[in-house]
Design an enzyme around this catalytic site. Structure first.
Site, short mmCIF file in Angstrom:
data_model
loop_
_atom_site.label_atom_id
_atom_site.label_comp_id
_atom_site.label_asym_id
_atom_site.label_seq_id
_atom_site.Cartn_x
_atom_site.Cartn_y
_atom_site.Cartn_z
N ASP A 80 0.87 -1.17 0.00
CA ASP A 80 0.00 0.00 0.00
C ASP A 80 0.92 1.23 0.00
OD1 ASP A 80 -2.10 1.79 0.10
OD2 ASP A 80 -3.21 0.69 1.62
C1 BGC Z 1 -5.10 3.22 0.11
C2 BGC Z 1 -5.17 2.26 -1.06
C3 BGC Z 1 -5.05 3.02 -2.35
C4 BGC Z 1 -3.73 3.78 -2.33
C5 BGC Z 1 -3.44 4.54 -3.60
C6 BGC Z 1 -3.91 4.15 0.01
O1 BGC Z 1 -4.04 5.19 0.93
O2 BGC Z 1 -5.06 2.50 1.31
O3 BGC Z 1 -6.37 1.55 -1.02
O4 BGC Z 1 -5.13 2.15 -3.44
O5 BGC Z 1 -3.77 4.70 -1.26
O6 BGC Z 1 -4.16 5.68 -3.69
#
Ligand code: BGC
Length: 730
Positions: free
Chosen positions: A272
């Site tokens: 993530d």
């Molecule tokens: C989230 C993800 C997301 C990523 C990219 C993160 O803060 O947990 O689900 O895909 O950001 O934006």
């Protein structure tokens, strides 16, 4: 009266594989990777967050080419001389987002949130949405869609439950796989996320989720496992949290031993955004560091750039591992066909709106109805529409998954909060408004709007009306757990006041989770609309007016109070951002309705519950045992109007061991008087126990009891069958 007695094939292995664009993906990936320089290899194992003026990523990263047209969550340069395209990723599961990256983007279709789609119990609908999302991603140049949220809804306070399908492994897995298959059929890689047990948002970067490893295999891991088998997602996104002391992004057991080892997963694992504190995560199974600027903010460095290169130079990162990281990325791009895009597909935005509308319709759950609904279309009723910004639009969840709809928002209210997600925490309103849509559905009625500003003022409007439709909204989202189950901004008091002033009150809830509804005995009907997307207002109005017969079923248990749940107190709640938190998920695999059954607690509204304007009956349960349980039974529409039902098959006892497991479901549309035979065969892992020591699933020898029901507590047919005791792998 049509009676269909045809017995369809069992559903057990009804996987819908993605269109395989390149069956030789493994061979090609190996071949191309071998021709790469080390610099090229290293360039592939990170992704760079797009630039938003004023965003936390800071100034535009010089690694993003000047002429790059579209930016979003991630950019990884390609290797043009070897035919490797740049990787451009975008969020998320409810449509293609645009968090300030593309000023001239006129908006994408905002589909219903996943919990709304979870309520549809309809994989075909979810797949259609996936196809539409991928086409909208493709015309913007995105070849990776960060979709497929499938964490289990373990806690009704979790701010991101709206981005997940349900509390049940089978339902979540089947629906998540359907979305991934839809997306990947269009040549766009989809993730499944967030692997795994990222079930609360409180201090998520420092959250240690504790669980018994076998229970984990039977619950959250089983969800991912089944979804992976049914859809072969190109990438898995790890979570922010730790599990049993180890960060998921660098968790050797979960990544190397379980995902890539036991399950033989061939795609790549991306972290993530900002979830990679150390280069050593590469040794533990992480293939790509995502949103590297996030790691700079969180941990003061980008571990997969300088540190990883240094480790390689010193012989601490084996060459074979670096090659494997790269090959996994290439393999997924090739397998899905992201490297062989022809001309951009046609995007039929009107058709996508129809899919969003159908999703909203099927996702709305009628929780309670004491004869108040549907509202009569032919009467000149005086209707008070109260609160919830219902004169402007419907709300969405907040965070990285929030989609800017076609034509723009009807309004944005900045809410704010602590931590890096604070400035992304907004109340977003999608037009059109429920008020306008109700006018269209009920042309004879006289609608009177009151903002629900104070209980006393709202009660005055309620008093002079025949019917009250009160809206209750709650913005939930990434980075925040809700402290309790109440509605914010005094809305519970407003609803209480209008219901006291006028007992003919109908409540429509736009929330991402169960709420406590202290006024529930005073109102005549309750409609759970979740975050229904850009077509939500129309769907709500259609359900209220009876144009659409509600068919949604709850994918999450509504507790009477938090006292009934495994954690009446949520550890870490109230500590400042950045504090370490440990949450023990001691319920293990007994999540949601399973927990309620185990503890003999009666919920407010049960998993699987949802009313209709018609009635259904079940009959003639036939069971087959042996290696697994296969059940067939007849569903009949016994009412006066067409409707859809979702009969559910539950295990209630496994050879003397009482436990509830959803074994199967099917959404059936029936004309009045029509009946249909439904056959469901259980995935044997839903019946078994996992034994980590032997690495095997065990089915106990003996009598197994099942029930067919309208919800986890409304079980109408029961029976039992004998299963052979056996052990099996994977
Ligand atoms: C989230 C993800 C997301 C990523 C990219 C993160 O803060 O947990 O689900 O895909 O950001 O934006």
């Amino acid at each position: 009266m049509a009676t269909d007695t045809h017995v369809p094939e069992p559903k057990r292995h009804e996987a819908m594989p993605s269109t395989r664009a390149d069956a030789n993906a493994d061979v090609r990936a190996r071949d191309i990777e071998q021709q790469m320089t080390d610099d090229e290899r290293f360039s592939l194992v990170i992704s760079i967050l797009g630039h938003v003026p004023g965003g936390f990523a800071g100034p535009r990263d010089p690694r993003i080419p000047e002429d790059l047209e579209n930016m979003s969550a991630g950019y990884t340069p390609g290797v043009p001389r070897l035919g490797v395209p740049p990787i451009q990723s975008s969020d998320a599961s409810a449509g293609v987002t645009n968090p300030g990256y593309r000023p001239d983007d006129k908006g994408a279709t905002a589909f219903p949130s996943l919990i709304a789609l979870g309520s549809s119990f309809n994989p075909k609908l979810v797949r259609d949405g996936g196809v539409a999302i991928a086409r909208e991603a493709r015309i913007r140049g995105f070849n990776v869609q960060l979709a497929g949220g499938c964490n289990l809804a373990r806690d009704p306070r979790n701010g991101r439950n709206f981005e997940y399908y349900s509390e049940d492994p089978w339902l979540s897995a089947v629906l998540a796989a359907a979305q991934v298959n839809g997306i990947q059929s269009q040549g766009v890689v989809s993730t499944l996320k967030h692997y795994t047990l990222n079930c609360n948002e409180t201090n998520r970067h420092w959250l240690d989720a504790i669980i018994d490893p076998d229970a984990h295999r039977e619950s959250d891991l089983l969800t991912f496992q089944i979804a992976i088998e049914r859809s072969e997602p190109g990438a898995i996104m790890s979570g922010y949290n730790k599990i049993n002391g180890e960060y998921t992004s660098g968790n050797h057991h979960l990544l190397n031993e379980v995902l890539k080892g036991a399950w033989g997963y061939k795609g790549w694992v991306m972290s993530d955004w900002g979830a990679t504190p150390s280069w050593e995560f590469a040794l533990n199974g992480l293939d790509q560091e995502s949103g590297v600027q996030g790691d700079r903010v969180m941990w003061g460095k980008e571990p997969f750039t300088d540190d990883l290169r240094e480790a390689y130079a010193r012989g601490m990162l084996p060459r074979e591992r670096l090659s494997d990281m790269v090959r996994r990325i290439l393999r997924s791009l090739f397998a899905v066909g992201a490297d062989k895009w022809g001309p951009a597909p046609k995007v039929d935005i009107a058709k996508h709106h129809e899919i969003a509308l159908e999703g909203a319709r099927q996702g709305i759950v009628l929780l309670k109805n004491e004869g108040a609904l549907p509202l009569p279309k032919d009467k000149p009723l005086k209707i008070a529409v109260i609160g919830g910004f219902a004169q402007q639009g419907v709300i969405s969840g907040t965070g990285s998954g929030a989609v800017a709809p076609v034509g723009g928002f009807a309004g944005v209210v900045k809410i704010g909060g602590a931590g890096i997600m604070g400035k992304h925490r907004n109340l977003f309103l999608y037009p059109p408004s429920p008020l306008e849509e109700l006018k269209k559905q009920l042309p004879q009625a006289q609608l009177d709007f009151d903002p629900g500003y104070t209980p006393a003022e709202a009660a005055l409007t309620a008093k002079r009306s025949d019917v009250v439709v009160a809206f209750g909204i709650r913005v939930e989202g990434e980075g925040f757990d809700m402290p309790d189950l109440s509605l914010p901004w005094g809305q519970d008091a407003v609803i209480d006041a209008v219901a006291s002033a006028n007992p003919n009150t109908i409540v429509v809830l736009e929330t991402g989770n169960p709420v406590s509804m202290p006024w529930r005995d005073k109102v005549k009907a309750i409609v759970q609309a979740w975050y229904p997307g850009q077509a939500g207002a129309q769907a709500i109005a259609e359900v209220l007016a009876g144009t659409v017969n509600p068919s949604g079923r709850l994918p999450i248990t509504f507790p009477v109070s938090l006292e009934q749940t495994p954690r009446p107190e949520l550890p870490g709640l109230g500590t400042s951002w950045g504090s370490a938190v440990t949450i023990e998920y001691n319920e293990g695999t007994e999540v949601g309705y399973r927990w309620f059954a185990l503890k003999s607690e009666r919920p407010l509204y049960a998993f699987g519950h949802g009313l209709s304007y018609t009635t259904f009956d079940y009959d003639d349960l036939q069971l087959e045992g042996g290696e697994t349980i296969t059940a067939s039974f007849t569903v009949k529409n016994t009412g006066k109007r067409k409707g859809a039902d979702v009969p559910q098959l539950y295990l209630t006892e496994a050879a003397g061991d009482e436990r509830m497991r959803l074994l199967g479901f099917e959404r059936v549309e029936l004309e009045p008087g029509e009946s249909r035979r439904v056959t469901l065969a259980a995935d044997p892992r839903l019946i078994a126990r996992f034994d980590g020591k032997g690495g095997k699933w065990n089915i106990a020898d003996g009598t197994h009891s099942v029930a067919v029901g309208k919800s986890a507590i409304d079980l109408t047919l029961t029976g039992s069958t004998r299963l052979l005791g056996r052990q099996f792998g994977v």
